[in-house]
Motif scaffolding. Sequence first.
Motif, PDB file in Angstrom:
ATOM      1  N   VAL A  74       0.837  -1.201   0.000  1.00 41.89           N
ATOM      2  CA  VAL A  74       0.000   0.000   0.000  1.00 41.89           C
ATOM      3  C   VAL A  74       0.872   1.250   0.000  1.00 41.89           C
ATOM      4  O   VAL A  74       0.639   2.193  -0.765  1.00 41.89           O
ATOM      5  N   TRP A  75       1.894   1.265   0.852  1.00 44.66           N
ATOM      6  CA  TRP A  75       2.736   2.460   0.980  1.00 44.66           C
ATOM      7  C   TRP A  75       3.545   2.707  -0.288  1.00 44.66           C
ATOM      8  O   TRP A  75       3.713   3.866  -0.699  1.00 44.66           O
ATOM      9  N   ALA A  76       4.025   1.657  -0.938  1.00 42.13           N
ATOM     10  CA  ALA A  76       4.791   1.824  -2.176  1.00 42.13           C
ATOM     11  C   ALA A  76       3.944   2.513  -3.246  1.00 42.13           C
ATOM     12  O   ALA A  76       4.447   3.370  -3.988  1.00 42.13           O
ATOM     13  N   LYS A  77       2.665   2.170  -3.307  1.00 44.81           N
ATOM     14  CA  LYS A  77       1.771   2.780  -4.294  1.00 44.81           C
ATOM     15  C   LYS A  77       1.322   4.176  -3.872  1.00 44.81           C
ATOM     16  O   LYS A  77       0.923   4.973  -4.724  1.00 44.81           O
ATOM     17  N   THR A  78       1.356   4.451  -2.578  1.00 43.41           N
ATOM     18  CA  THR A  78       0.877   5.737  -2.064  1.00 43.41           C
ATOM     19  C   THR A  78       1.958   6.811  -2.103  1.00 43.41           C
ATOM     20  O   THR A  78       1.713   7.936  -2.549  1.00 43.41           O
ATOM     21  N   LYS A  79       3.155   6.498  -1.650  1.00 44.29           N
ATOM     22  CA  LYS A  79       4.178   7.529  -1.462  1.00 44.29           C
ATOM     23  C   LYS A  79       4.618   8.202  -2.761  1.00 44.29           C
ATOM     24  O   LYS A  79       5.051   9.349  -2.726  1.00 44.29           O
ATOM     25  N   VAL A  80       4.464   7.543  -3.883  1.00 47.53           N
ATOM     26  CA  VAL A  80       4.848   8.165  -5.164  1.00 47.53           C
ATOM     27  C   VAL A  80       3.834   9.207  -5.624  1.00 47.53           C
ATOM     28  O   VAL A  80       4.090   9.939  -6.581  1.00 47.53           O
ATOM     29  N   LEU A  81       2.701   9.298  -4.930  1.00 50.54           N
ATOM     30  CA  LEU A  81       1.632  10.232  -5.308  1.00 50.54           C
ATOM     31  C   LEU A  81       1.674  11.536  -4.522  1.00 50.54           C
ATOM     32  O   LEU A  81       0.951  12.475  -4.843  1.00 50.54           O
ATOM     33  N   PHE A  82       2.538  11.608  -3.506  1.00 48.86           N
ATOM     34  CA  PHE A  82       2.597  12.771  -2.621  1.00 48.86           C
ATOM     35  C   PHE A  82       3.129  14.010  -3.328  1.00 48.86           C
ATOM     36  O   PHE A  82       4.007  13.922  -4.176  1.00 48.86           O
ATOM     37  N   ASN A  83       2.620  15.175  -2.894  1.00 49.74           N
ATOM     38  CA  ASN A  83       3.208  16.444  -3.323  1.00 49.74           C
ATOM     39  C   ASN A  83       3.860  17.173  -2.146  1.00 49.74           C
ATOM     40  O   ASN A  83       4.315  18.293  -2.283  1.00 49.74           O
ATOM     41  N   ASP A  84       3.890  16.508  -0.979  1.00 44.87           N
ATOM     42  CA  ASP A  84       4.534  17.047   0.211  1.00 44.87           C
ATOM     43  C   ASP A  84       4.865  15.870   1.119  1.00 44.87           C
ATOM     44  O   ASP A  84       4.262  14.800   1.001  1.00 44.87           O
ATOM     45  N   LYS A  85       5.782  16.099   2.029  1.00 48.73           N
ATOM     46  CA  LYS A  85       6.186  15.045   2.954  1.00 48.73           C
ATOM     47  C   LYS A  85       5.022  14.701   3.890  1.00 48.73           C
ATOM     48  O   LYS A  85       4.389  15.600   4.458  1.00 48.73           O
ATOM     49  N   PRO A  86       4.723  13.413   4.058  1.00 50.52           N
ATOM     50  CA  PRO A  86       3.656  13.041   4.993  1.00 50.52           C
ATOM     51  C   PRO A  86       4.083  13.300   6.436  1.00 50.52           C
ATOM     52  O   PRO A  86       5.277  13.365   6.734  1.00 50.52           O
ATOM     53  N   GLU A  87       3.110  13.466   7.297  1.00 53.93           N
ATOM     54  CA  GLU A  87       3.362  13.654   8.723  1.00 53.93           C
ATOM     55  C   GLU A  87       2.543  12.627   9.484  1.00 53.93           C
ATOM     56  O   GLU A  87       1.426  12.304   9.087  1.00 53.93           O
ATOM     57  N   ALA A  88       3.096  12.132  10.594  1.00 51.99           N
ATOM     58  CA  ALA A  88       2.378  11.139  11.396  1.00 51.99           C
ATOM     59  C   ALA A  88       2.534  11.476  12.868  1.00 51.99           C
ATOM     60  O   ALA A  88       3.584  11.956  13.307  1.00 51.99           O
ATOM     61  N   TRP A  89       1.461  11.237  13.604  1.00 54.68           N
ATOM     62  CA  TRP A  89       1.447  11.467  15.037  1.00 54.68           C
ATOM     63  C   TRP A  89       0.860  10.257  15.737  1.00 54.68           C
ATOM     64  O   TRP A  89      -0.127   9.681  15.288  1.00 54.68           O
ATOM     65  N   SER A  90       1.448   9.892  16.854  1.00 50.38           N
ATOM     66  CA  SER A  90       0.857   8.919  17.767  1.00 50.38           C
ATOM     67  C   SER A  90       0.354   9.740  18.936  1.00 50.38           C
ATOM     68  O   SER A  90       1.078  10.560  19.503  1.00 50.38           O
ATOM     69  N   VAL A  91      -0.931   9.561  19.269  1.00 53.31           N
ATOM     70  CA  VAL A  91      -1.562  10.409  20.267  1.00 53.31           C
ATOM     71  C   VAL A  91      -2.303   9.575  21.307  1.00 53.31           C
ATOM     72  O   VAL A  91      -2.646   8.417  21.073  1.00 53.31           O
ATOM     73  N   ASP A  92      -2.542  10.191  22.457  1.00 56.92           N
ATOM     74  CA  ASP A  92      -3.364   9.607  23.507  1.00 56.92           C
ATOM     75  C   ASP A  92      -4.698  10.322  23.529  1.00 56.92           C
ATOM     76  O   ASP A  92      -4.739  11.557  23.439  1.00 56.92           O
ATOM     77  N   LYS A  93      -5.760   9.566  23.650  1.00 56.99           N
ATOM     78  CA  LYS A  93      -7.090  10.168  23.771  1.00 56.99           C
ATOM     79  C   LYS A  93      -7.204  10.737  25.180  1.00 56.99           C
ATOM     80  O   LYS A  93      -6.960  10.063  26.166  1.00 56.99           O
ATOM     81  N   VAL A  94      -7.587  11.995  25.268  1.00 58.45           N
ATOM     82  CA  VAL A  94      -7.759  12.661  26.554  1.00 58.45           C
ATOM     83  C   VAL A  94      -9.226  12.599  26.980  1.00 58.45           C
ATOM     84  O   VAL A  94      -9.544  12.277  28.110  1.00 58.45           O
ATOM     85  N   THR A  95     -10.125  12.911  26.029  1.00 61.92           N
ATOM     86  CA  THR A  95     -11.548  12.928  26.335  1.00 61.92           C
ATOM     87  C   THR A  95     -12.309  12.485  25.102  1.00 61.92           C
ATOM     88  O   THR A  95     -11.933  12.801  23.971  1.00 61.92           O
ATOM     89  N   SER A  96     -13.396  11.770  25.322  1.00 60.12           N
ATOM     90  CA  SER A  96     -14.297  11.378  24.235  1.00 60.12           C
ATOM     91  C   SER A  96     -15.718  11.549  24.716  1.00 60.12           C
ATOM     92  O   SER A  96     -16.075  11.054  25.787  1.00 60.12           O
ATOM     93  N   LEU A  97     -16.527  12.248  23.927  1.00 57.43           N
ATOM     94  CA  LEU A  97     -17.928  12.476  24.272  1.00 57.43           C
ATOM     95  C   LEU A  97     -18.814  11.873  23.187  1.00 57.43           C
ATOM     96  O   LEU A  97     -18.518  12.007  22.001  1.00 57.43           O
ATOM     97  N   ASP A  98     -19.897  11.247  23.579  1.00 59.45           N
ATOM     98  CA  ASP A  98     -20.866  10.715  22.615  1.00 59.45           C
ATOM     99  C   ASP A  98     -21.946  11.732  22.350  1.00 59.45           C
ATOM    100  O   ASP A  98     -22.305  12.518  23.176  1.00 59.45           O
TER     101      ASP A  98
END
Length: 98
Positions: A74-98
Amino acid sequence: MFIRIVKMSFHPDKIEEFLDNFHQNKKAIRNFEGCRFLELYRGKTDDNIFFTYSYWENEKALENYRQSGLFKNVWAKTKVLFNDKPEAWSVDKVTSLD
């Protein structure tokens, strides 16, 4: 729970190619061992920007996916389509409301 957000920006003429690839693989990604949730978002004012939002059992589950043939394909087919560097974040959920 391990939450991952990835921002990707594509060449406008490559968006359909990205979406085709994502839709062909989204069920396999979501059903990958350890993946608990997967969504794709698109920017409202900048429609060549997309975000994936995923929940993983833990960091090891995400790493297993990132080392898998599925991700590499998937990534090999995706990364050649970018027009900018991708960014990634790992985050913790602080609050969730329904």
